[in-house]
Design a protein around this motif. Structure first.
Motif, PDB file in Angstrom:
ATOM      1  N   ILE A 152      28.501  16.401   8.480  1.00 36.53           N
ATOM      2  CA  ILE A 152      27.687  15.572   7.587  1.00 36.53           C
ATOM      3  C   ILE A 152      28.622  14.842   6.623  1.00 36.53           C
ATOM      4  CG2 ILE A 152      26.131  15.765   5.595  1.00 36.53           C
ATOM      5  CD1 ILE A 152      24.382  17.443   7.286  1.00 36.53           C
ATOM      6  N   GLN A 153      28.337  13.573   6.355  1.00 32.78           N
ATOM      7  CA  GLN A 153      29.216  12.760   5.515  1.00 32.78           C
ATOM      8  C   GLN A 153      28.490  12.262   4.267  1.00 32.78           C
ATOM      9  OE1 GLN A 153      31.856   9.911   7.702  1.00 32.78           O
ATOM     10  NE2 GLN A 153      30.563  10.422   9.440  1.00 32.78           N
ATOM     11  N   ILE A 154      29.239  12.139   3.175  1.00 32.99           N
ATOM     12  CA  ILE A 154      28.701  11.548   1.953  1.00 32.99           C
ATOM     13  C   ILE A 154      28.758  10.027   2.093  1.00 32.99           C
ATOM     14  CG2 ILE A 154      29.055  11.220  -0.525  1.00 32.99           C
ATOM     15  CD1 ILE A 154      30.179  14.065  -0.630  1.00 32.99           C
ATOM     16  N   ILE A 155      27.602   9.388   1.968  1.00 30.56           N
ATOM     17  CA  ILE A 155      27.564   7.924   2.000  1.00 30.56           C
ATOM     18  C   ILE A 155      28.031   7.386   0.652  1.00 30.56           C
ATOM     19  CG2 ILE A 155      26.091   5.893   2.285  1.00 30.56           C
ATOM     20  CD1 ILE A 155      24.153   7.730   3.884  1.00 30.56           C
ATOM     21  N   ALA A 156      27.411   7.862  -0.414  1.00 28.57           N
ATOM     22  CA  ALA A 156      27.756   7.485  -1.782  1.00 28.57           C
ATOM     23  C   ALA A 156      27.091   8.500  -2.702  1.00 28.57           C
ATOM     24  CB  ALA A 156      27.271   6.075  -2.102  1.00 28.57           C
ATOM     25  N   ILE A 157      27.494   8.517  -3.969  1.00 26.74           N
ATOM     26  CA  ILE A 157      26.819   9.382  -4.927  1.00 26.74           C
ATOM     27  C   ILE A 157      26.319   8.525  -6.084  1.00 26.74           C
ATOM     28  CG2 ILE A 157      28.283  11.307  -4.260  1.00 26.74           C
ATOM     29  CD1 ILE A 157      29.646  11.194  -6.895  1.00 26.74           C
ATOM     30  N   GLU A 158      25.290   8.982  -6.726  1.00 25.53           N
ATOM     31  CA  GLU A 158      24.642   8.190  -7.759  1.00 25.53           C
ATOM     32  C   GLU A 158      25.483   8.112  -9.030  1.00 25.53           C
ATOM     33  OE1 GLU A 158      20.718   9.839  -8.114  1.00 25.53           O
ATOM     34  OE2 GLU A 158      20.324   9.543  -5.976  1.00 25.53           O
ATOM     35  N   SER A 159      25.392   6.976  -9.687  1.00 22.29           N
ATOM     36  CA  SER A 159      26.125   6.746 -10.925  1.00 22.29           C
ATOM     37  C   SER A 159      25.213   6.960 -12.125  1.00 22.29           C
ATOM     38  CB  SER A 159      26.668   5.311 -10.959  1.00 22.29           C
ATOM     39  OG  SER A 159      27.223   4.999 -12.228  1.00 22.29           O
ATOM     40  N   PRO A 168      29.030   4.750  13.169  1.00 17.79           N
ATOM     41  CA  PRO A 168      29.905   4.337  12.060  1.00 17.79           C
ATOM     42  C   PRO A 168      29.523   2.982  11.467  1.00 17.79           C
ATOM     43  CG  PRO A 168      31.207   5.235  13.851  1.00 17.79           C
ATOM     44  CD  PRO A 168      29.813   5.119  14.368  1.00 17.79           C
ATOM     45  N   ASP A 169      29.070   2.052  12.294  1.00 17.32           N
ATOM     46  CA  ASP A 169      28.674   0.743  11.785  1.00 17.32           C
ATOM     47  C   ASP A 169      27.421   0.848  10.911  1.00 17.32           C
ATOM     48  OD1 ASP A 169      30.784  -0.501  13.075  1.00 17.32           O
ATOM     49  OD2 ASP A 169      29.601  -1.004  14.860  1.00 17.32           O
ATOM     50  N   VAL A 170      26.508   1.707  11.305  1.00 20.22           N
ATOM     51  CA  VAL A 170      25.290   1.909  10.513  1.00 20.22           C
ATOM     52  C   VAL A 170      25.638   2.570   9.182  1.00 20.22           C
ATOM     53  CG1 VAL A 170      23.064   3.107  10.408  1.00 20.22           C
ATOM     54  CG2 VAL A 170      23.801   2.017  12.538  1.00 20.22           C
ATOM     55  N   LEU A 171      26.481   3.586   9.239  1.00 25.39           N
ATOM     56  CA  LEU A 171      26.897   4.265   8.016  1.00 25.39           C
ATOM     57  C   LEU A 171      27.601   3.289   7.076  1.00 25.39           C
ATOM     58  CD1 LEU A 171      28.506   7.787   7.795  1.00 25.39           C
ATOM     59  CD2 LEU A 171      29.282   5.937   6.342  1.00 25.39           C
ATOM     60  N   ALA A 172      28.485   2.477   7.619  1.00 25.08           N
ATOM     61  CA  ALA A 172      29.218   1.505   6.804  1.00 25.08           C
ATOM     62  C   ALA A 172      28.273   0.500   6.161  1.00 25.08           C
ATOM     63  CB  ALA A 172      30.264   0.782   7.650  1.00 25.08           C
ATOM     64  N   ALA A 173      27.219   0.105   6.888  1.00 22.28           N
ATOM     65  CA  ALA A 173      26.253  -0.853   6.352  1.00 22.28           C
ATOM     66  C   ALA A 173      25.459  -0.246   5.201  1.00 22.28           C
ATOM     67  CB  ALA A 173      25.323  -1.329   7.459  1.00 22.28           C
ATOM     68  N   ILE A 174      25.020   0.991   5.371  1.00 19.30           N
ATOM     69  CA  ILE A 174      24.299   1.672   4.286  1.00 19.30           C
ATOM     70  C   ILE A 174      25.180   1.756   3.052  1.00 19.30           C
ATOM     71  CG2 ILE A 174      23.189   3.802   3.538  1.00 19.30           C
ATOM     72  CD1 ILE A 174      22.511   4.404   6.441  1.00 19.30           C
ATOM     73  N   ARG A 175      26.429   2.197   3.255  1.00 16.20           N
ATOM     74  CA  ARG A 175      27.357   2.359   2.129  1.00 16.20           C
ATOM     75  C   ARG A 175      27.619   1.021   1.439  1.00 16.20           C
ATOM     76  NH1 ARG A 175      31.819   5.246   4.392  1.00 16.20           N
ATOM     77  NH2 ARG A 175      30.866   7.182   3.656  1.00 16.20           N
ATOM     78  N   GLU A 176      27.802  -0.044   2.218  1.00 18.16           N
ATOM     79  CA  GLU A 176      28.068  -1.365   1.639  1.00 18.16           C
ATOM     80  C   GLU A 176      26.920  -1.812   0.744  1.00 18.16           C
ATOM     81  OE1 GLU A 176      28.567  -6.015   3.131  1.00 18.16           O
ATOM     82  OE2 GLU A 176      29.085  -4.385   4.505  1.00 18.16           O
ATOM     83  N   ASP A 212      13.964   4.741 -10.571  1.00 17.30           N
ATOM     84  CA  ASP A 212      14.272   6.094 -11.047  1.00 17.30           C
ATOM     85  C   ASP A 212      15.221   6.834 -10.121  1.00 17.30           C
ATOM     86  OD1 ASP A 212      12.654   5.769 -13.254  1.00 17.30           O
ATOM     87  OD2 ASP A 212      10.873   6.561 -12.252  1.00 17.30           O
ATOM     88  N   ILE A 213      15.738   6.153  -9.103  1.00 18.99           N
ATOM     89  CA  ILE A 213      16.659   6.809  -8.182  1.00 18.99           C
ATOM     90  C   ILE A 213      18.042   6.893  -8.801  1.00 18.99           C
ATOM     91  CG2 ILE A 213      17.794   6.670  -5.930  1.00 18.99           C
ATOM     92  CD1 ILE A 213      15.302   5.241  -4.895  1.00 18.99           C
ATOM     93  N   ALA A 214      18.615   5.725  -9.046  1.00 19.29           N
ATOM     94  CA  ALA A 214      19.963   5.660  -9.613  1.00 19.29           C
ATOM     95  C   ALA A 214      20.083   4.338 -10.348  1.00 19.29           C
ATOM     96  CB  ALA A 214      21.027   5.773  -8.525  1.00 19.29           C
ATOM     97  N   GLU A 215      19.504   4.268 -11.546  1.00 20.55           N
ATOM     98  CA  GLU A 215      19.387   2.999 -12.246  1.00 20.55           C
ATOM     99  C   GLU A 215      20.736   2.349 -12.543  1.00 20.55           C
ATOM    100  OE1 GLU A 215      18.869   4.000 -16.889  1.00 20.55           O
ATOM    101  OE2 GLU A 215      17.214   4.667 -15.639  1.00 20.55           O
ATOM    102  N   ASP A 216      21.807   3.121 -12.478  1.00 22.59           N
ATOM    103  CA  ASP A 216      23.142   2.565 -12.707  1.00 22.59           C
ATOM    104  C   ASP A 216      23.925   2.353 -11.417  1.00 22.59           C
ATOM    105  OD1 ASP A 216      22.925   2.565 -15.597  1.00 22.59           O
ATOM    106  OD2 ASP A 216      23.070   4.740 -15.458  1.00 22.59           O
ATOM    107  N   GLY A 217      23.253   2.460 -10.270  1.00 25.98           N
ATOM    108  CA  GLY A 217      23.916   2.187  -9.003  1.00 25.98           C
ATOM    109  C   GLY A 217      24.584   3.408  -8.402  1.00 25.98           C
ATOM    110  N   PHE A 218      25.586   3.135  -7.562  1.00 27.55           N
ATOM    111  CA  PHE A 218      26.244   4.195  -6.795  1.00 27.55           C
ATOM    112  C   PHE A 218      27.761   4.109  -6.907  1.00 27.55           C
ATOM    113  CE2 PHE A 218      22.139   3.376  -4.883  1.00 27.55           C
ATOM    114  CZ  PHE A 218      21.633   4.645  -4.654  1.00 27.55           C
ATOM    115  N   LEU A 219      28.406   5.230  -6.654  1.00 23.82           N
ATOM    116  CA  LEU A 219      29.862   5.333  -6.669  1.00 23.82           C
ATOM    117  C   LEU A 219      30.326   5.970  -5.362  1.00 23.82           C
ATOM    118  CD1 LEU A 219      30.209   6.892 -10.243  1.00 23.82           C
ATOM    119  CD2 LEU A 219      30.607   4.486  -9.647  1.00 23.82           C
ATOM    120  N   GLU A 220      31.588   5.727  -5.020  1.00 28.36           N
ATOM    121  CA  GLU A 220      32.172   6.455  -3.892  1.00 28.36           C
ATOM    122  C   GLU A 220      32.311   7.919  -4.291  1.00 28.36           C
ATOM    123  OE1 GLU A 220      35.764   4.706  -2.511  1.00 28.36           O
ATOM    124  OE2 GLU A 220      34.856   2.751  -2.085  1.00 28.36           O
TER     125      GLU A 220
END
Length: 297
Positions: free
Chosen positions: A122-129, A249-257, A270-278
């Motif tokens: 399982i891979q981390i796509i991004a984490i909330e900021s 991998p292309d789908v994962l990269a698209a979600i992350r982008e 209310d999910i992540a009002e300040d966006g996401f971080l790596e």
């Protein structure tokens, strides 16, 4: 796409009942705008659990998942459809990601650690900021009129926890209680109530002296007139968004982008009002320590 050049945006909410209780809500999100060059469809299922009311949880995710599917369609050149599967139980949602029944998920830190132990691919796509930080607050709350000011004063009192797999609602709360010299033996009683909002309501009603819940839910309850207050606060790591093992991998990269570039507070809601971080697995080491410590509770 045969003779169909566009699909209307639709949200289908279906409550599935097992035995006599609510078990799962499924929301289908289909984006109206398609890439004209699209020749195939990519169907994804997003999964999570309801830490608050299920209806609120579904409403919270809708705009973001709609936008995510729309932008992924543009990036990948294929129509992206996203269904949502929100479960009542943390464990059910963890099972679904570990078994590949859902394609990506939003979990709390402890649930991430649990699912990662079961499926290391399982891979981390991004984490909330949280204002540029990877940390936010959890709280131990008491009734607004309670004289209690410190954790040590909870000796021989009752305590409400959230889900047994909740980062704030169990592991971090128990770790902090242990640091204050309080284990389960020093409490007059305790119980696991499942959701954060239930914890707050139980403390306000006097069923428990104190309880653990996330700061955002605490603030929301206070604004609505629920008579509780934060007595003790502690750090937690923001939530990771996770890709199931074997995701293209292309789908994962698209979600992350899309996630890393999104700054629109209205879409993030209310999910992540300040966006996401790596993010990386090491970001959650402090949660692993708390989970290990809580075994002494």
């Amino acid at each position: 796409m045969n003779k169909i050049s566009a699909k209307l945006l639709g949200f289908v909410v279906k409550a599935q009942k097992h035995a006599s209780h609510w078990a799962c809500v499924t929301v289908t999100v289909i984006i109206a705008t398609m890439a004209t060059s699209a020749t195939a469809e990519i169907n994804l299922t997003f999964g999570s659990y309801a830490a608050d009311k299920p209806t609120y949880t579904v409403k919270m995710y809708r705009p973001f998942l709609q936008y995510l599917a729309q932008e992924m369609t543009k990036i990948l050149g294929e129509q992206v459809n996203i269904k949502m599967r929100i479960t009542k139980e943390y464990e059910t949602s963890i099972d679904q990601l570990a078994n590949g029944e859902v394609d990506f998920s939003r979990f709390g830190p402890a649930s991430y650690i649990t699912v990662f132990e079961r499926e290391p691919k399982i891979q981390i796509i991004a984490i909330e900021s949280n204002k540029g930080s990877k940390r936010f607050k959890g709280a131990i709350a008491v009734h607004a009129d309670s004289p209690i000011q410190s954790l040590s004063e909870l000796k021989n009192k009752s305590f409400a926890f959230g889900d047994q797999l909740s980062t704030i609602g169990r592991y971090l709360a128990q770790s902090h209680l242990l640091d204050a010299g309080i284990s389960s033996k020093e409490l007059s009683g305790y119980d696991y109530l499942g959701r954060h909002d239930r914890v707050g309501a139980a403390v306000a009603a006097g069923r428990f002296t104190a309880g653990a819940l996330k700061e955002s839910t605490l603030s929301k309850l206070i604004r609505s007139g629920v008579p509780i207050r934060a007595m003790h606060e502690f750090d937690n790591v923001t939530k990771p968004w996770l890709a199931a093992a074997g995701m293209d991998p292309d789908v994962l990269a698209a979600i992350r982008e899309v996630m890393l570039e999104l700054k629109d507070a209205e879409l993030l809601g209310d999910i992540a009002e300040d966006g996401f971080l790596e993010g990386s697995d090491a970001d959650y080491d402090i949660i692993r320590q708390a989970m290990k410590h809580s075994k002494m509770f």
